[in-house]
Design an enzyme around this catalytic site. Structure first.
Site, PDB file in Angstrom:
ATOM      1  N   SER A  50       0.858  -1.178   0.000  1.00 17.11           N
ATOM      2  CA  SER A  50       0.000   0.000   0.000  1.00 17.11           C
ATOM      3  C   SER A  50       0.886   1.217   0.000  1.00 17.11           C
ATOM      4  O   SER A  50       2.067   1.137   0.319  1.00 17.11           O
ATOM      5  CB  SER A  50      -0.894   0.020   1.241  1.00 17.11           C
ATOM      6  OG  SER A  50      -1.735   1.155   1.253  1.00 17.11           O
ATOM      7  N   ARG A 300      -0.358  -4.011  -6.882  1.00 18.91           N
ATOM      8  CA  ARG A 300      -1.554  -4.606  -6.278  1.00 18.91           C
ATOM      9  C   ARG A 300      -2.779  -3.883  -6.793  1.00 18.91           C
ATOM     10  O   ARG A 300      -2.777  -2.650  -6.916  1.00 18.91           O
ATOM     11  CB  ARG A 300      -1.489  -4.480  -4.754  1.00 18.91           C
ATOM     12  CG  ARG A 300      -2.596  -5.233  -4.004  1.00 18.91           C
ATOM     13  CD  ARG A 300      -2.419  -6.731  -4.110  1.00 18.91           C
ATOM     14  NE  ARG A 300      -3.347  -7.492  -3.268  1.00 18.91           N
ATOM     15  CZ  ARG A 300      -4.496  -8.011  -3.690  1.00 18.91           C
ATOM     16  NH1 ARG A 300      -4.900  -7.825  -4.934  1.00 18.91           N
ATOM     17  NH2 ARG A 300      -5.245  -8.726  -2.883  1.00 18.91           N
ATOM     18  N   THR A 336      -6.952   1.466   5.018  1.00 20.77           N
ATOM     19  CA  THR A 336      -6.533   0.693   6.194  1.00 20.77           C
ATOM     20  C   THR A 336      -7.462   0.930   7.367  1.00 20.77           C
ATOM     21  O   THR A 336      -7.879  -0.015   8.058  1.00 20.77           O
ATOM     22  CB  THR A 336      -5.086   1.055   6.570  1.00 20.77           C
ATOM     23  OG1 THR A 336      -4.228   0.803   5.461  1.00 20.77           O
ATOM     24  CG2 THR A 336      -4.621   0.236   7.761  1.00 20.77           C
ATOM     25  N   CYS A 491      -0.619  -6.565 -17.274  1.00 18.52           N
ATOM     26  CA  CYS A 491       0.129  -7.264 -16.231  1.00 18.52           C
ATOM     27  C   CYS A 491       1.420  -6.502 -15.943  1.00 18.52           C
ATOM     28  O   CYS A 491       2.210  -6.249 -16.857  1.00 18.52           O
ATOM     29  CB  CYS A 491       0.459  -8.687 -16.656  1.00 18.52           C
ATOM     30  SG  CYS A 491       1.568  -9.523 -15.491  1.00 18.52           S
ATOM     31  N   CYS A 514       4.474 -13.907 -11.197  1.00 15.90           N
ATOM     32  CA  CYS A 514       3.248 -13.292 -10.685  1.00 15.90           C
ATOM     33  C   CYS A 514       3.451 -12.672  -9.303  1.00 15.90           C
ATOM     34  O   CYS A 514       3.918 -13.338  -8.373  1.00 15.90           O
ATOM     35  CB  CYS A 514       2.137 -14.344 -10.626  1.00 15.90           C
ATOM     36  SG  CYS A 514       0.573 -13.730  -9.955  1.00 15.90           S
ATOM     37  N   CYS A 517      -1.129  -9.474  -8.035  1.00 18.90           N
ATOM     38  CA  CYS A 517      -1.833  -8.191  -8.047  1.00 18.90           C
ATOM     39  C   CYS A 517      -3.313  -8.349  -8.400  1.00 18.90           C
ATOM     40  O   CYS A 517      -4.110  -7.480  -8.103  1.00 18.90           O
ATOM     41  CB  CYS A 517      -1.153  -7.206  -8.993  1.00 18.90           C
ATOM     42  SG  CYS A 517      -1.408  -7.529 -10.754  1.00 18.90           S
ATOM     43  N   CYS A 520      -5.125  -9.313 -13.859  1.00 20.04           N
ATOM     44  CA  CYS A 520      -5.574 -10.157 -14.966  1.00 20.04           C
ATOM     45  C   CYS A 520      -6.969 -10.705 -14.704  1.00 20.04           C
ATOM     46  O   CYS A 520      -7.809 -10.765 -15.609  1.00 20.04           O
ATOM     47  CB  CYS A 520      -4.580 -11.282 -15.225  1.00 20.04           C
ATOM     48  SG  CYS A 520      -4.245 -12.317 -13.776  1.00 20.04           S
TER      49      CYS A 520
END
Length: 545
Positions: A50, A300, A336, A491, A514, A517, A520
């Site tokens: 984050s 992410r 958060t 991606c 990968c 995130c 896709c």
């Protein structure tokens, strides 16, 4: 092999802020309630990514003495700069008077959310919560009446060919009176639960962005601890995309820099990764980064649909909490505090239900408690920010938000809507302008593979591919001719490639790259790609992110 099972009062899937806050609150309220937290990362915090600027409201409620306990909140925000980037060179600073109040950060802290989760895990373990990192919850278990019974962790030691290796170990079943799903944005099991129990019925489709972030160490003379910089405009507006950038000055001469690209974009030639690399060259950003060293990289998806897209959060035997339920406040670019609060309300609801010996029924009173909370009221006040951005773009959308939030305090008698899911917004590639992204210079901008390397991403190669296709023919036979197969670009980790082979083109999936995130799973125009859990402990290992 038959799976072993363990019994708990509460099982929590995901050791993020929502899951850990729920675990801590349950044990604070009733130390007799047994709680288990399952985390797919190799350690707590390994998969946490984050910005992050933390509003400490929920933390103040959960641990009023967090300073004495040593919570990793070391940098209070000392300044807010917001810019409109007009092109690759020019920018205008927005006067504070015209900034939506949600973007002001007085009293907030610049943090590593991964480190905060590591600290929360320590508090949970001190309260005798059992935490199992390195185990991926791969399956929801159900009672005969259809209520949720718990989860099963994934089998270990399955080869790429689907056969058991010598190291094979079957997964473990974790049974609970109530199971809380706190997997974060686009949770693998949360997605299944939403569909099974039709939790999104009557709601807008969920909307997403992809956040790409780097951590840098910069020269001391360029560092301004506590400075928060946000921006809108270039480079995304050149490709007709929405979103914005950030640069946060942490302690120890470190800065977090990133770009959030709204996944509602329509040009399939857009590459969020390359947009971010361009972004760092703008003088507003490069003035801090030049002469610095890139330390880490990650990406992410973020959930940004707001209340209009928030599914029903309860079902028989469990709940969705945090970003599994879409609690992020996109107007603040913060989630958060609202995720933690949703978990704390869930904890209070569960503890009361267990005390009343209500077993596996639906905790419908959670909705009333949530609606009475400051978290729901905050999201309701700012509910129109995201749809306004989609309708009118960053500049006009922010102008609307200023009027709606600053002047009318979110009380205008309407709620904007966006009924088009992000995967349905792409236009044919032939109808869109190709984008010529500059090559990385190795100083401010970099390529995908070197970026993935510093995310510490690793998967056991001899395991089933966790990026599955409903139809293996779709990428080449449909997505390539219509959309120039956009997976090559959306991606941020170089997972998807179109390869020229002797017998024609083929779609290659480099699953080892990968970073989890979920872009896709969200943006594929035919919804043909389905992200499932790899073996536990696989994926990125983010330090200080």
């Amino acid at each position: 092999m038959e799976r072993d099972s363990m019994e708990y009062d509460v099982v929590i899937v995901g050791a993020g802020p929502a899951g850990l806050a729920a675990a801590c609150r349950i044990r604070q309220l009733n130390p007799e309630v047994s709680v288990c937290v399952i985390e797919k990362g190799s350690e707590v915090g390994a998969h946490i990514l984050s910005g992050a600027v933390l509003e400490p409201s929920a933390l103040n409620e959960l641990f009023p003495d967090w300073k004495e306990r040593g919570a990793p909140l070391h940098t209070e925000v000392k300044g807010d700069d917001i810019y409109v980037l007009k092109d690759a060179e020019k920018a205008s600073r927005v006067p504070n008077l015209f900034v939506p109040e949600t973007m002001h950060n007085d009293g907030n802290y610049i943090i590593s959310l991964g480190n905060l989760c590591r600290w929360l895990a320590e508090q949970a373990e001190a309260l005798e919560v059992e935490i199992f990192p390195g185990f991926a919850a791969s399956e929801v278990l159900y009672h005969e009446d259809g209520s949720v019974k718990g989860i099963a962790t994934g089998d270990m030691g399955i080869g790429l060919n689907g056969e058991q290796k010598d190291s094979y170990t079957p997964g473990m079943e974790l049974h609970a009176r109530y199971t809380l799903f706190a997997e974060g944005c686009r949770g693998h099991l949360g997605k299944q639960l939403i569909e099974k129990f039709r939790l999104d019925e009557g709601k807008d489709p969920q909307h997403y962005g992809i956040g790409i972030k780097e951590l840098w160490k910069i020269p001391a003379d360029k560092h301004q601890q506590g400075l928060v910089v946000h921006s809108a405009g270039w480079p995304l507006d050149e490709s007709g995309s929405f979103g914005g950038g950030f640069l946060y000055h942490l302690e120890d001469n470190q800065v977090a820099v990133g770009l959030v690209t709204d996944l509602s974009y329509s040009n399939p030639h857009v590459s969020p990764f390359d947009e971010f690399q361009r972004y760092k060259h703008h003088p507003v950003i490069s003035q801090y980064l030049e002469g610095g060293e890139r330390i880490s990289y990650g990406a992410r998806a973020i959930v940004k649909g707001g209340l209009q897209s928030q599914p029903k959060m309860t079902f028989p035997g469990g709940m969705l909490i945090g970003d599994d339920a879409g609690t992020l406040n996109f107007a603040k670019i913060k989630g958060t505090h609202t995720a933690m609060k949703s978990g704390m309300i869930a904890a209070e609801t569960v503890v009361d239900a267990i005390a009343a010996d209500r077993s596996s029924d639906e905790l419908s009173d959670y909705a009333e408690r949530y609606r009475a909370s400051w978290a729901w009221k905050e999201l309701h006040k700012q509910r129109n920010f995201g749809p306004a951005q989609h309708k009118w773009g960053n500049i006009l959308g922010s102008a609307y938000a200023f009027i709606d939030i600053n002047i009318f305090k979110g009380k205008l008698p309407w709620t904007l809507s966006d009924k088009t899911p992000d995967h349905a917004t792409l236009k044919p590639a032939a109808d869109c302008k190709k984008i010529d992204y500059p090559k990385p210079d190795g100083k401010l901008s970099f390529d995908k593979l070197s970026s993935v390397f510093i995310s510490n991403t690793n998967h056991e190669e001899d395991q089933p591919v966790h990026l599955t296709l409903k139809d293996s023919e779709v990428p080449i036979n449909h997505n390539l001719p219509v959309y120039d197969e956009p997976a090559q670009r959306y991606c941020p980790a170089g997972v998807y490639e179109v390869i020229e082979a002797e017998d024609g083109k083929r779609f290659q999936i480099n699953a080892q790259n990968c970073v989890h995130c979920k872009t896709c799973d969200i943006k594929d125009p035919t919804q043909n790609i389905v992200w499932v859990t790899p073996e536990g402990a696989g994926g990125p290992n983010y330090p200080n992110m």
